[in-house]
Enzyme design. Structure first.
Site, PDB file in Angstrom:
ATOM      1  N   LYS A   1       0.809  -1.239   0.000  1.00 17.26           N
ATOM      2  CA  LYS A   1       0.000   0.000   0.000  1.00 17.26           C
ATOM      3  C   LYS A   1       0.840   1.286   0.000  1.00 17.26           C
ATOM      4  O   LYS A   1       0.368   2.355   0.387  1.00 17.26           O
ATOM      5  CB  LYS A   1      -1.011   0.058   1.174  1.00 17.26           C
TER       6      LYS A   1
ATOM      7  N   HIS B   1       7.182  -7.560  -1.885  1.00 19.38           N
ATOM      8  CA  HIS B   1       6.948  -6.885  -0.592  1.00 19.38           C
ATOM      9  C   HIS B   1       7.772  -7.564   0.510  1.00 19.38           C
ATOM     10  O   HIS B   1       7.579  -7.274   1.685  1.00 19.38           O
ATOM     11  CB  HIS B   1       5.489  -7.016  -0.168  1.00 19.38           C
TER      12      HIS B   1
ATOM     13  N   SER C   1      -4.936   3.079   3.869  1.00 22.51           N
ATOM     14  CA  SER C   1      -5.100   2.459   2.553  1.00 22.51           C
ATOM     15  C   SER C   1      -5.282   0.946   2.703  1.00 22.51           C
ATOM     16  O   SER C   1      -6.169   0.345   2.080  1.00 22.51           O
ATOM     17  CB  SER C   1      -3.852   2.768   1.703  1.00 22.51           C
TER      18      SER C   1
END
Ligand code: A3P
Length: 284
Positions: free
Chosen positions: A43, A98, A128
Site C-alpha cells: 500500500k 513486498h 489504505s
C-alpha cells in the site's frame, strides 16, 4: 475469511503463498545483475511505480500496459503466480516484491540488480490497507479501523511490521544499486521523479515520451485501465471487486485517525525510527 500463513515471524496471506516456496525464494532464487526490482511495504504505491517503470520501458507507448495485466508484466516473486513466470523468463526481468529484508533472496546482496524501494507515510499506508482489505477475502479482516490500528502498530498485519520492514531496507540506502523514493515525492513532482528513475536505470527519454508516461500513469488513467486497476482479480479473492485506486492522496489519515490515535502513532514512530537522518521521511 482465512487466517495468516506464518513464516519466520511474518504473517502472509494464506492464498497464493506457501512456506516451502518462501524458503526456496530466500535460499535458492537467483537474482540476476540485469534485474530491476520494485520493492515496497504493501500500500505504499507499488502499482503506481510499476506502471511508471513499465512505461519507461516502452518509452511512453501505452500498448503493453493496456494489454497485459500488471501482475504478469512485473510478477511478484513471492506469489504462486509470479514465481514460475520469473524463473522461466530469460534475460532482464522486472520483479516486484513486498518481502522483508531477512526473507529476500540471498543472491541479491551480492548482485548488481537495481532496487527501487518506495516508502509512504505509514499512517496513509495503514488507512489504505484497511480499506483495501475490507474488500477482500484474502486475510482476516478487522471489524474496525481501531482494531486494524492496533494490529498495524504490533506488526500483526500482512508482511509484518512497517517499522521493521522500512528500517531494515533503508539501511541499504548508500548502495549504488538501491534507490529510495517516497509516495509523497512522486505525488509532489511526478515528472522529476520519473527523470530520477530514468537516471537510476540508465534510460533516456525524449520530452514527448516523458509526457506520455505522465499521462498514462496518472491516477485517472490507471483507474480506467482494467489491466492495472485490479478489476481482473479473481472472484474468490474479492467477490465484490477490488478498488486499488481508492483516493490516491497524501494525508488521508487525518480524515480517519482520532487525536489519541495520532498521538499514539507519533510516539511509536519516534521510538522505532529514531536514528535516521531528518529529511529521509518527507511526511514528518
Ligand atoms: P489509497 O488507498 O490511499 O488511495 P499499492 O499499489 O502499494 O497497493 O498502493 C495502493 C495505493 O497507491 C492506493 O492508495 C492507490 O490509490 C495509490 N495509487 C495507485 N496508483 C496511483 C496513481 N497513479 N496516483 C496516485 N496514487 C496511486
Amino acid at each position: 475469511m482465512s487466517d495468516y500463513l506464518w513464516f519466520e515471524g511474518i504473517p502472509f496471506p494464506n492464498l497464493q503463498y506457501e512456506k516451502e516456496r518462501l524458503e526456496e525464494i530466500r535460499d535458492k532464487f537467483v537474482i540476476r545483475d540485469e534485474d530491476t526490482i520494485i520493492l515496497t511495504y504493501p500500500k505504499s504505491g507499488t502499482n503506481w511505480l510499476t506502471e511508471i517503470v513499465c512505461l519507461i520501458q516502452t518509452k511512453g507507448d501505452p500498448n503493453w500496459i493496456q494489454s497485459v495485466p500488471i501482475w504478469d508484466r512485473v510478477p511478484s516473486i513471492e506469489t504462486q503466480k509470479g514465481y514460475p513466470l520469473l524463473i522461466n523468463k530469460e534475460g532482464p526481468r522486472l520483479i516486484s516484491s513486498h518481502l522483508p529484508f531477512h526473507l529476500f533472496p540471498n543472491s541479491f546482496f551480492s548482485s548488481k540488480a537495481k532496487v527501487i524501494y518506495v516508502i509512504r507515510n505509514p499512517r496513509d499506508v495503514l488507512v489504505s490497507g484497511y480499506f483495501f482489505l475490507s474488500k477482500t477475502k484474502y486475510v482476516k479482516y478487522p471489524e474496525s479501523l481501531t482494531t486494524y490500528f492496533e494490529w498495524f502498530l504490533k506488526g500483526n498485519v500482512v508482511y509484518g511490521s512497517w517499522f521493521e520492514h522500512t528500517c531494515a531496507w533503508i539501511s541499504m540506502r548508500e548502495r549504488d544499486n538501491f534507490l529510495i523514493l517516497s509516495y509523497e515525492d512522486i505525488k509532489k513532482d511526478t515528472k522529476s521523479t520519473i527523470k530520477k528513475i530514468c537516471d537510476f536505470l540508465g534510460k533516456k527519454l525524449e520530452p514527448d515520451e516523458l509526457d506520455m508516461i505522465l499521462k498514462y500513469s496518472s491516477f485517472k488513467a490507471m483507474k480506467e485501465n482494467k489491466m492495472s486497476n485490479f478489476s481482473l482479480i479473481k472472484e474468490y479473492i474479492a467477490p465484490n471487486g477490488l478498488v486499488l485506486l481508492r483516493k490516491g492522496m497524501t494525508g488521508d489519515w487525518k480524515n480517519h485517525f482520532t487525536v489519541a490515535q495520532a498521538e499514539a502513532f507519533d510516539k511509536v514512530f519516534q521510538e522505532k525510527m529514531a536514528g535516521f537522518p531528518p529529511g529521509l521521511f518527507p511526511w514528518e
